[in-house]
Design an enzyme around this catalytic site. Structure first.
Site, PDB file in Angstrom:
ATOM      1  N   TYR A   1     -19.011  19.437  15.598  1.00 44.55           N
ATOM      2  CA  TYR A   1     -18.050  20.309  14.921  1.00 44.55           C
ATOM      3  C   TYR A   1     -18.543  21.753  15.070  1.00 44.55           C
ATOM      4  O   TYR A   1     -18.799  22.478  14.107  1.00 44.55           O
ATOM      5  CB  TYR A   1     -17.851  19.925  13.451  1.00 44.55           C
ATOM      6  CG  TYR A   1     -16.455  20.262  12.991  1.00 44.55           C
ATOM      7  CD1 TYR A   1     -15.367  19.521  13.431  1.00 44.55           C
ATOM      8  CD2 TYR A   1     -16.214  21.360  12.183  1.00 44.55           C
ATOM      9  CE1 TYR A   1     -14.076  19.838  13.065  1.00 44.55           C
ATOM     10  CE2 TYR A   1     -14.924  21.705  11.813  1.00 44.55           C
ATOM     11  CZ  TYR A   1     -13.868  20.935  12.261  1.00 44.55           C
ATOM     12  OH  TYR A   1     -12.594  21.275  11.903  1.00 44.55           O
TER      13      TYR A   1
ATOM     14  N   ASP B   1     -19.734  29.244  15.936  1.00 41.57           N
ATOM     15  CA  ASP B   1     -20.484  30.303  16.622  1.00 41.57           C
ATOM     16  C   ASP B   1     -21.988  30.242  16.332  1.00 41.57           C
ATOM     17  O   ASP B   1     -22.788  30.764  17.110  1.00 41.57           O
ATOM     18  CB  ASP B   1     -19.942  31.679  16.221  1.00 41.57           C
ATOM     19  CG  ASP B   1     -18.639  31.984  16.931  1.00 41.57           C
ATOM     20  OD1 ASP B   1     -18.268  31.211  17.855  1.00 41.57           O
ATOM     21  OD2 ASP B   1     -17.972  32.978  16.577  1.00 41.57           O
ATOM     22  N   GLY B   2     -22.372  29.647  15.207  1.00 35.36           N
ATOM     23  CA  GLY B   2     -23.804  29.478  14.927  1.00 35.36           C
ATOM     24  C   GLY B   2     -24.444  28.591  15.984  1.00 35.36           C
ATOM     25  O   GLY B   2     -25.480  28.935  16.569  1.00 35.36           O
ATOM     26  N   HIS B   3     -23.804  27.453  16.253  1.00 34.48           N
ATOM     27  CA  HIS B   3     -24.322  26.553  17.295  1.00 34.48           C
ATOM     28  C   HIS B   3     -24.356  27.263  18.653  1.00 34.48           C
ATOM     29  O   HIS B   3     -25.300  27.115  19.420  1.00 34.48           O
ATOM     30  CB  HIS B   3     -23.432  25.319  17.414  1.00 34.48           C
ATOM     31  CG  HIS B   3     -23.376  24.460  16.185  1.00 34.48           C
ATOM     32  ND1 HIS B   3     -22.244  24.307  15.430  1.00 34.48           N
ATOM     33  CD2 HIS B   3     -24.307  23.696  15.578  1.00 34.48           C
ATOM     34  CE1 HIS B   3     -22.468  23.477  14.427  1.00 34.48           C
ATOM     35  NE2 HIS B   3     -23.725  23.100  14.475  1.00 34.48           N
TER      36      HIS B   3
ATOM     37  N   ARG C   1     -19.642  22.281   7.411  1.00 35.21           N
ATOM     38  CA  ARG C   1     -19.141  21.831   6.105  1.00 35.21           C
ATOM     39  C   ARG C   1     -18.185  22.847   5.461  1.00 35.21           C
ATOM     40  O   ARG C   1     -17.511  22.485   4.498  1.00 35.21           O
ATOM     41  CB  ARG C   1     -20.311  21.526   5.166  1.00 35.21           C
ATOM     42  CG  ARG C   1     -21.050  20.249   5.554  1.00 35.21           C
ATOM     43  CD  ARG C   1     -22.087  19.845   4.520  1.00 35.21           C
ATOM     44  NE  ARG C   1     -22.603  18.512   4.759  1.00 35.21           N
ATOM     45  CZ  ARG C   1     -23.773  18.221   5.334  1.00 35.21           C
ATOM     46  NH1 ARG C   1     -24.560  19.209   5.727  1.00 35.21           N
ATOM     47  NH2 ARG C   1     -24.157  16.974   5.519  1.00 35.21           N
TER      48      ARG C   1
END
Ligand code: AMP
Length: 290
Positions: free
Chosen positions: A32, A35-37, A187
């Protein structure tokens, strides 16, 4: 990009891709993607020739009453994001591939897993340490990239790599936030619009403490009190703690060493975590909103 679901195939593909001494970077995720990933993927690509991303919602890190069964999933979208981000290999195994029948061996992460999230989620970091070490053995990366968003996870993984002599460099990427400050998280998907607005109390509390810290405040009690004022509006504050950034033990009452202000709070039924580093020179960190 190759999408792979089996460990044997993954090993073959990585061996091939690695030929000629290429450096392998690895970004473990639960999917899911946001942009952090993708910031983690870019950090890997800066340092490595090939980047492997895993998507695996790891059952052993969820407690019996946690959100394993409803954890957000959208594999086609994730696959496209990885493809567009020039990921070399996307590894997305089924649970049975990672945990075959009669699986019995776990990695116990010890003291760093006890405070903060570890206190409220018993067994969580045992599951994390186990799956991360299994994925490390499958991918055998030179570099693995993690987000500061999961501060305690970074500490557990760094310790594990030292304690188990794993020849892997751990890179940590600062937390990527929405423009209003909310830490990006898969989340966040659970939040209604109204909850999404109220969730801002968490980052605002942390930023308020950072602002005081930057203005010279070093008393832990004062810094906690400032953050707490904002966090009063969450539905349930699970913890708000100032800990030593290396040991995760309670920070000194007057800060001299880098500390992390860490929070976990419920907005409705959604549990969110966030943290911020309080360290001299911190203002240089790109994570701090202006
Ligand atoms: P997850 O899919 O939530 O298990 O996260 C996979 C990796 O992405 C972990 O190393 C997280 O710390 C990292 N990550 C998650 N959210 C963020 C964020 N907002 N900024 C930077 N890294 C993140």
């Amino acid at each position: 990009m190759q999408t792979i679901t089996k460990v044997a195939e993954l090993r073959r593909a990585i061996n091939e891709a690695r030929s000629g001494g290429k450096r392998v970077g690895f970004v473990p995720t639960m999917g899911y993607l946001h942009d952090g990933h993708l910031a983690l993927v870019r950090a890997s690509q800066m340092q490595c020739d090939i980047t492997v991303v895993s998507i695996f919602v790891n059952p052993t890190q969820f407690g019996p009453n946690e959100d394993l069964s409803v954890y957000p999933r959208d594999f086609p979208r994730d696959e496209k994001l990885c493809h567009d981000a020039d990921v070399t290999i996307l590894f997305a195994p089924e649970a049975q591939e990672v945990y075959p029948p009669r699986f019995h061996t776990f990695v116990d992460p010890g003291e760093l897993a006890k405070p903060l999230c570890g206190f409220f989620r018993p067994g969580h970091f045992r599951g994390v340490a186990t799956v991360v070490s299994k994925l490390f053995n499958m991918v055998q990366p030179d570099v693995a990239v993690f987000g500061q968003k999961d501060f305690q996870q970074c500490a557990v993984v760094r310790r594990m790599v030292i304690d188990l002599n794993l020849p892997i460099e751990i890179v940590t990427v600062p937390t990527i936030r929405e423009t209003d400050g909310l830490a990006m998280s898969s989340r966040n998907r659970y939040l209604s619009e109204e909850e999404r607005r109220r969730a801002l109390a968490i980052s605002r509390g942390l930023f308020a403490a950072v602002a005081k810290f930057q203005a010279g405040e070093r008393e832990a009690k004062e810094l906690l009190a400032i953050a707490k004022q904002h966090l009063e509006t969450v539905d349930r504050l699970q913890y708000l703690e100032l800990v030593d950034a290396d040991t995760l033990e309670p920070a000194e009452s007057t800060l001299h060493r880098p500390a992390a202000l860490c929070a976990a709070a419920y907005i409705g039924s959604t549990r969110l975590i966030d943290n911020i580093l309080l360290a001299a020179g911190y203002e240089l960190c790109p994570d701090t909103p202006a």
